[in-house]
Scaffold this motif. Sequence first.
Motif, PDB file in Angstrom:
ATOM      1  N   ILE A 194     -29.537 -82.067  20.137  1.00  0.00           N
ATOM      2  CA  ILE A 194     -29.789 -83.469  20.489  1.00  0.00           C
ATOM      3  C   ILE A 194     -29.535 -83.634  21.985  1.00  0.00           C
ATOM      4  N   PRO A 195     -30.132 -84.660  22.602  1.00  0.00           N
ATOM      5  CA  PRO A 195     -29.881 -84.867  24.038  1.00  0.00           C
ATOM      6  C   PRO A 195     -28.472 -85.387  24.286  1.00  0.00           C
ATOM      7  N   ALA A 196     -28.004 -85.220  25.515  1.00  0.00           N
ATOM      8  CA  ALA A 196     -26.661 -85.668  25.891  1.00  0.00           C
ATOM      9  C   ALA A 196     -26.578 -87.177  26.078  1.00  0.00           C
ATOM     10  N   THR A 197     -27.723 -87.849  26.140  1.00  0.00           N
ATOM     11  CA  THR A 197     -27.698 -89.299  26.321  1.00  0.00           C
ATOM     12  C   THR A 197     -27.077 -89.970  25.103  1.00  0.00           C
ATOM     13  N   ILE A 198     -26.552 -91.149  25.329  1.00  0.00           N
ATOM     14  CA  ILE A 198     -25.906 -91.902  24.243  1.00  0.00           C
ATOM     15  C   ILE A 198     -26.900 -92.927  23.725  1.00  0.00           C
ATOM     16  N   PRO A 199     -27.212 -92.881  22.428  1.00  0.00           N
ATOM     17  CA  PRO A 199     -28.171 -93.849  21.878  1.00  0.00           C
ATOM     18  C   PRO A 199     -27.729 -95.291  22.154  1.00  0.00           C
ATOM     19  N   GLY A 200     -28.668 -96.097  22.639  1.00  0.00           N
ATOM     20  CA  GLY A 200     -28.380 -97.508  22.879  1.00  0.00           C
ATOM     21  C   GLY A 200     -27.771 -97.809  24.232  1.00  0.00           C
TER      22      GLY A 200
END
Length: 148
Positions: A43-49
């Motif tokens: 999964i990407p390191a970005t945080i959902p939302g």
Amino acid sequence: MPTHISLPNERVEQLRMIAKAKNATIPEVIAGFVRAEIDKGTIPATIPGIDISTTGPEITIRAASGFEATFPADQGPTLADLLKSAATATADPERKSRWMEGLAALSGIKVKRAGNGLKLVSPITGQEFPLNLDVAADLADQISPASE
């Protein structure tokens, strides 16, 4: 906002056993699993939302909840350090408190300790955005590259 997930009792007990063996909490075990999957590229390191964007000399944090805060990019490393350090125990809570207040004075964004987490406070609206400590550390990882 926390979400409750239903698991079979056997899995919950296994999570308790893992947590005990690692001298951690169940949320810390799950956070470690998520970070391992990020490291693997699952999964990407970005945080959902949560969106971090850089426009000129400013960084803006926008959350799906409507929270938004903008601060000078040169203060990004300070905010990232603060978010990461919030998850670690310190022998000097007074120093950490002064650091939080100093960041607010420099950038306008305020960080408040709140239970088992912290809150970012928008300098414009006063709106608060709660973060679990391990998510705050992940947010720090997103702010650091935006500061460069």
